[in-house]
Structures are given as C-alpha cells and as structure tokens.
Design a protein around this motif. Structure first.
Motif, short mmCIF file in Angstrom:
data_model
loop_
_atom_site.label_atom_id
_atom_site.label_comp_id
_atom_site.label_asym_id
_atom_site.label_seq_id
_atom_site.Cartn_x
_atom_site.Cartn_y
_atom_site.Cartn_z
N LEU A 1 13.14 -8.40 9.59
CA LEU A 1 13.28 -7.12 10.26
C LEU A 1 12.35 -7.08 11.47
CD1 LEU A 1 14.63 -4.27 10.02
CD2 LEU A 1 12.58 -3.57 8.77
N ASP A 2 12.84 -6.58 12.59
CA ASP A 2 12.05 -6.52 13.82
C ASP A 2 11.77 -5.06 14.16
OD1 ASP A 2 10.98 -6.71 16.44
OD2 ASP A 2 12.13 -8.54 16.82
N ALA A 3 10.48 -4.72 14.30
CA ALA A 3 10.11 -3.35 14.64
C ALA A 3 10.68 -2.93 15.98
CB ALA A 3 8.58 -3.22 14.65
N ARG A 4 10.89 -3.87 16.88
CA ARG A 4 11.40 -3.54 18.21
C ARG A 4 12.87 -3.15 18.19
NH1 ARG A 4 8.65 -9.05 20.28
NH2 ARG A 4 9.76 -9.65 18.38
N GLY B 1 0.81 -1.21 0.00
CA GLY B 1 0.00 0.00 0.00
C GLY B 1 0.84 1.25 0.00
N ALA B 2 1.90 1.29 0.83
CA ALA B 2 2.77 2.47 0.87
C ALA B 2 3.47 2.67 -0.47
CB ALA B 2 3.79 2.33 1.99
N THR B 3 3.87 1.58 -1.11
CA THR B 3 4.50 1.69 -2.41
C THR B 3 3.53 2.25 -3.45
OG1 THR B 3 6.01 -0.15 -1.94
CG2 THR B 3 5.61 0.35 -4.25
N ALA B 4 2.29 1.79 -3.40
CA ALA B 4 1.29 2.27 -4.36
C ALA B 4 0.91 3.73 -4.10
CB ALA B 4 0.05 1.38 -4.31
N VAL B 5 0.76 4.09 -2.83
CA VAL B 5 0.31 5.44 -2.48
C VAL B 5 1.38 6.47 -2.77
CG1 VAL B 5 -0.35 6.94 -0.56
CG2 VAL B 5 -1.38 4.68 -0.78
N LEU B 6 2.63 6.19 -2.41
CA LEU B 6 3.70 7.18 -2.52
C LEU B 6 4.62 6.93 -3.71
CD1 LEU B 6 4.58 7.52 1.26
CD2 LEU B 6 3.27 9.11 -0.14
N GLY B 7 4.44 5.81 -4.40
CA GLY B 7 5.26 5.54 -5.57
C GLY B 7 6.72 5.34 -5.26
N THR B 8 7.01 4.69 -4.16
CA THR B 8 8.39 4.51 -3.72
C THR B 8 8.52 3.17 -2.99
OG1 THR B 8 10.16 5.51 -2.39
CG2 THR B 8 7.95 5.64 -1.51
N PRO B 9 9.72 2.58 -2.94
CA PRO B 9 9.89 1.39 -2.11
C PRO B 9 9.53 1.68 -0.66
CG PRO B 9 11.78 1.68 -3.55
CD PRO B 9 10.96 2.93 -3.67
N ALA B 10 9.00 0.68 0.02
CA ALA B 10 8.55 0.87 1.40
C ALA B 10 8.75 -0.42 2.18
CB ALA B 10 7.08 1.27 1.43
N VAL B 11 8.87 -0.28 3.50
CA VAL B 11 9.03 -1.42 4.39
C VAL B 11 8.02 -1.30 5.52
CG1 VAL B 11 10.55 -2.59 6.04
CG2 VAL B 11 11.46 -1.79 3.86
N ALA B 12 7.31 -2.39 5.80
CA ALA B 12 6.39 -2.45 6.94
C ALA B 12 6.90 -3.49 7.92
CB ALA B 12 4.98 -2.82 6.47
N ALA B 13 7.00 -3.10 9.18
CA ALA B 13 7.49 -4.01 10.23
C ALA B 13 6.49 -4.00 11.37
CB ALA B 13 8.87 -3.58 10.72
N ILE B 14 5.93 -5.18 11.70
CA ILE B 14 4.95 -5.29 12.77
C ILE B 14 5.29 -6.48 13.65
CG2 ILE B 14 3.15 -4.29 11.30
CD1 ILE B 14 1.96 -7.06 10.98
N ILE B 15 4.59 -6.57 14.76
CA ILE B 15 4.73 -7.71 15.67
C ILE B 15 3.39 -8.43 15.69
CG2 ILE B 15 5.32 -8.46 18.00
CD1 ILE B 15 7.61 -7.12 16.47
N SER B 16 3.42 -9.74 15.43
CA SER B 16 2.18 -10.51 15.34
C SER B 16 1.50 -10.60 16.70
CB SER B 16 2.49 -11.91 14.81
OG SER B 16 3.06 -12.71 15.84
N PRO B 17 0.21 -10.98 16.72
CA PRO B 17 -0.48 -11.17 18.00
C PRO B 17 0.21 -12.19 18.91
CG PRO B 17 -2.07 -11.05 16.22
CD PRO B 17 -0.72 -11.09 15.58
N HIS B 18 1.01 -13.09 18.34
CA HIS B 18 1.73 -14.07 19.14
C HIS B 18 3.14 -13.61 19.49
CE1 HIS B 18 -1.29 -16.96 17.19
NE2 HIS B 18 -1.59 -16.89 18.46
N GLY B 19 3.46 -12.33 19.19
CA GLY B 19 4.74 -11.78 19.59
C GLY B 19 5.88 -12.02 18.63
N GLU B 20 5.60 -12.44 17.41
CA GLU B 20 6.65 -12.74 16.44
C GLU B 20 6.76 -11.61 15.42
OE1 GLU B 20 5.04 -16.28 14.91
OE2 GLU B 20 5.67 -17.55 16.59
N PRO B 21 7.98 -11.26 15.00
CA PRO B 21 8.13 -10.20 14.00
C PRO B 21 7.61 -10.65 12.64
CG PRO B 21 10.26 -11.18 14.50
CD PRO B 21 9.29 -11.76 15.47
N ALA B 22 6.96 -9.73 11.94
CA ALA B 22 6.48 -9.98 10.58
C ALA B 22 6.74 -8.70 9.79
CB ALA B 22 4.99 -10.32 10.58
#
Length: 542
Positions: free
Chosen positions: A213-216, A174-195
């Motif tokens: 990549l780990d958001a923490r 979504g960030a790539t489509a909206v801003l027309g640039t490479p983008a990285v999303a880093a989140i932590i799953s409900p079970h505490g694992e990086p995604a």
C-alpha cells in the motif's frame, strides 16, 4: 466492533435480586418505564449464576438484603471478590434492615448505595442514575488509562524501530492495541519507498502483516497540502488503491494524516470509522499518527547521517588493489548493518620502494569520529610508507600523530611488509588480531607477536621477520569477522585457523569461503584481506 460507550444518563441493563415476586414486579416496572432492561433473580445463588453465565453483564445490581439462601451482604461480597464483576455497582434495598447499623454494614461490605423501603420511584431512579454516572465515569477513566498505556508502549516501539518497515509495523500494531480494532499504517521511507503494514489482531495481539500500500495513492491526503501536524479524514476504503480489504473489511475509514516537517510525504494511519466514535478515540489516533511521523523523522535524520558517514568511510578506503608481482591480493569490506553505528575498520595495500606494504586496522568505537580518525590514520600511513619507514617505524610515527592531534580514540593496526629482495615478511602489530600464515605444506599458524595498541603512547617493538615461501597464504582481518556474542574469541580464532587450512589457494575463493563460514552478524564492520605470496613469480600455480 462495539459502538460508542453509553452516556451517563442512557438506560442500562439492571439485575434485580429479591425473593418477593411483588417487590421484583414493582422494581422492574419502575425501571422499565425509565427505559432500563431488567434481569431478575429470586435468590443469591441464582443471581451469582446469572452473572457467571451472562454474555453481557448488567451495569447495576439491586439486591434485597433479606434473601432465603444468603444475605444480600454476602451476595455483594461475592460480586466484589470476583475480578469479572468487581466493578459492578450494588444498590441494597430492604424493608426490614433499616437501621443505621444495617446501612453501615452494607456499605462497609461493598455496596455503593443503600435504600430503605418503601422506596419512591423517583428516588430509585435517581439513585440508579447517580450510580450509573459514577460507574460509567470510572470505566471511561480506566479504559482511557489502559489506552494511554498502550499508546505509551506503541510510542516506545515506534522510536525503537530501525527501519521504515519497522515503523509501519509498530504503528499498525499500536493502533490495533490502543483502539482494539484492525489498523493499517502507510508511510514513505527516507529513501522514498512505500512501507505499509496492517495490525490484524486485538489489543493483546502483536500480529502484523506487510501490505503493498502506498500512502501517496490516498487522494484525500492532498487536501492537507504541505502543512505539518495531523488531520483526521473520513475516507471510503475503495478510494485508496491497494487497500487490504481482506485484512480490514470496512467500507469507511478514519485516516489520520500526519507530517512532522513541511514537504514530507504523509504518514497515514487508518482504522474503521466506527472505531473513533468519541473525542478521546480521535485524539488517541491523531496522537499515535503524530508519534509515527516524529519517529519517521528521527529515522530519516539517522539514515541521512548514516548514509553520509558510510559514504565518507568508503571514500577513505582504496578504490582498487595494486597489481603486484609479489603477491595476489583479495579483500572484502562489509560495513555493519544499516541500524548499527558507523565503524572505523580499514585496510591498505601499497607498493613501496623495495616491496609491498599491507595493513588492516580498526579504530575503537562506532561513530562518525571513528570514521574520520580512520581516514586520517590511513592517509598518514601511506605517507610514512612512501617515505620508506619500516612497519614498526610507521607505528611509532602514527602514535606521535595521534598524540599531536589530540585523538580521543585508540586503534589497533597490523602492518606487513613483503620484502621484494628476500620474500621475508616484516610484521609489526599494534594490538590487532594476529595474522594467520598458511605455508605451502598446509600448516597454519598464528603470528602472535605484537605490541601495544596505538593512542596510548607506549613504545613499539621492532618488526618481526617471518619467512613466507612462495605459495604461502597470509590472512589479515578485523574482529568483526570472528567475534560472536556466545563464543569465546579464542575458540573463534582456532576455528578460523582450521577453516583456512582446508581452503584452496585462490585468494578470492578464500575470502568468499571465510564469509560463508563466519556469516556477518551486522553488529560490526568487517575488513578481510587474503594475500598469496608469489615471490615475484606470477606463473606460480594458482
């Protein structure tokens, strides 16, 4: 990456079309002194060719009405008819076509302004500035509308994701489509694992790559504390351990850090810093990060409810199978995939006075209510079996129970009682898939006799008696094993009979082979029970 869009008054690239060299010189001199870059064409054909071949289109075209090969009106119509140049403003100039009729014709055929010569320099520059102001404002509005459309599409993808990895991929895409640039999303799953995922294409691309990549590990996110909402940070990429520089080769990042609830791990959405050069771009990035945090929170709520329901469902199932001298038993229970709703499939195996009672059932629907009803039915079934009721008597009492508790769901249930004295199978089937019986000679048949499903208040026929010599194999299952979207149920059941006929007598191997022949598709639970009748002789050949 393109820089920020020009302001309404900043200089522009201007195309001047006039067959008179002196007029072109005067126009070019006036425009150049104001900071504009001028491209010249001596006739309409050359002007249109310049527009087709240009790497960067001009922002304004100043076109003389009287040209040697075509009129300026014709040039304007060609420009407006081509989608690539339709938004290019055209200013007509003329020393001869100066009547109200001429001006009206020019404006009606697509021109944005009309000047008659002699033109005062200030009037020319003011007209170009006004035309630029309008054109640039329109382009900004169109660009923002396009980005808002991409933002809406990205939000829909976020909320349709069924896993933390899916949320990360949708956010990066979504960030790539909206801003027309490479983008990285880093989140932590409900079970505490990086995604984490990187969007590697442009606005029209859906390419993403999962990244370790780990958001923490982003030190700057600690500055936000536990506050909810979104903060936009400027961060050197080197300070984020594991950041995929090979996919997003930029030194400085703009990172939107979002939380939907206090104390949650951060959602981080990173793009090159130069991609958010305007307030509109900053707002788009922060809105997308906030949508990502909310989608992750919704996924967390669903995951917690699903885990609770699955734990509850498993608590209703037998912990172990009984060790009976009447039969060898094997069972497999496979819940639906993590993103499917919880179901009501169940099984039971219970030694009773005079024999062994076996049952496989399926509550209609997929919900926590279905799992709860399954638990009630299973406990009641055990109680009625211990009291010594025959299979059809158990079905009748379960029907009365469902009516008494006001159950809004129906269920199917097949009960088989192995008579210890005779070895005969007593079968009562309430609308469930018919069990299969393979006799020692290898013959497989479907035991099709059945009555109505439970929960509709109809009477149930007396149990059917079926002889099962020692060594016979009985197979009971729920429809999750055999139902396929593109295969008729009758064909699936016929295939199940054929597969069962070719399997060894060991019940564990039978269960494994059937799950291999009918791979779970994840849309429904599967309860599968294989029973080898021993007739009380545990020394029978396996």
């Amino acid at each position: 990456m393109a820089g920020p869009p020009p302001s309404d008054t900043s200089p522009a690239r201007v195309l001047v079309v006039d067959d008179n060299p002196t007029n072109r010189y005067v126009l070019k001199t006036t425009l150049s002194r104001a900071g504009h870059t001028v491209v010249e064409a001596e006739d309409g054909t050359r002007a249109l060719a310049l527009l087709r071949e240009a790497d960067a289109l001009p922002e304004v075209a100043i076109v003389d009405v009287r040209l040697p090969d075509m009129t300026g009106f014709d040039v304007c119509e060609h420009i407006k008819a081509d989608p690539a140049t339709a938004a290019l403003p055209v200013v007509h100039v003329s020393a001869s076509a100066i009547t109200a009729k001429d001006r009206t014709q020019g404006l009606n055929r697509g021109a944005d302004a009309y000047l008659t010569e002699p033109i005062a320099p200030d009037e020319l520059l003011a007209t170009v500035t006004a035309t630029l102001r309008y054109a640039r404002a329109r382009r900004r509005a169109e660009r923002l509308a396009d980005r808002l459309l991409h933002l809406n599409e990205a939000t829909l993808l976020l909320y349709s994701a069924v896993s933390a990895t899916g949320v990360a991929r949708a956010a990066a895409r979504g960030a790539t489509a909206v801003l027309g640039t490479p983008a990285v999303a880093a989140i932590i799953s409900p079970h505490g694992e990086p995604a984490s995922a990187a969007g590697t294409g442009g606005r029209s691309s859906t390419d993403t790559a999962d990244v370790p990549l780990d958001a923490r590990d982003l030190p700057a996110h600690h500055e936000t504390g536990d506050r909810t909402g979104v903060r936009l940070l400027t961060v050197p990429a080197r300070r984020w351990p594991g950041f995929p520089h090979h996919l997003v080769p930029h030194d400085t990042l703009a990172v939107a850090v979002a939380r939907a609830k206090p104390g949650r791990q951060p959602v981080c959405l990173a793009v090159p810093a130069e991609a958010v050069a305007t307030p509109d771009e900053e707002q788009l990035l922060t809105q997308l990060a906030q949508a990502c945090a909310l989608a992750l929170e919704a996924l967390r709520s669903y995951t917690e409810e699903h885990d609770l329901a699955l734990t509850l469902q498993r608590s209703f199932l037998p912990e172990t199978l009984p060790d009976s001298h009447l039969a060898d038993l094997a069972v497999r229970y496979l819940p639906a995939s993590d993103h499917a709703e919880i179901g009501g499939d169940f099984y039971e195996a219970l030694p009773t006075r005079g024999g062994l009672l076996l049952a496989v059932g399926d509550v209609a629907g997929h919900s926590l209510d279905a799992a709860m009803l399954m638990g009630q039915v299973r406990h009641a079934l055990r109680a009625y079996a211990i009291e010594g009721h025959p299979p059809h008597g158990i079905l009748a009492r379960l029907d009365h129970l469902l009516a008494a508790v006001g159950a809004r769901l129906t269920l199917t249930l097949c009960i088989v009682f192995i008579d210890e004295a005779t070895g005969v199978l007593h079968i009562a089937n309430a609308g469930h898939l018919p069990p299969l019986l393979r006799t020692p000679d290898g013959n497989v048949r479907s035991l099709d006799e059945h009555g109505p499903l439970l929960g509709v208040g109809l009477p149930h026929p007396v149990s059917t008696e079926v002889a099962a010599p020692p060594g016979s194999v009985l197979l009971m299952t729920t429809d999750g094993l055999v139902e396929r979207r593109r295969e008729h149920l009758g064909i699936s059941l016929a295939r199940l009979e054929s597969v069962l006929g070719s399997l060894p007598p060991d019940v564990e191997r039978i269960c494994d082979a059937l799950l291999e022949a009918f791979p779970p598709h994840g849309e429904d639970d599967i309860a599968l029970m294989a029973v080898r009748v021993t007739g009380g002789d545990r020394s029978a050949t396996m």
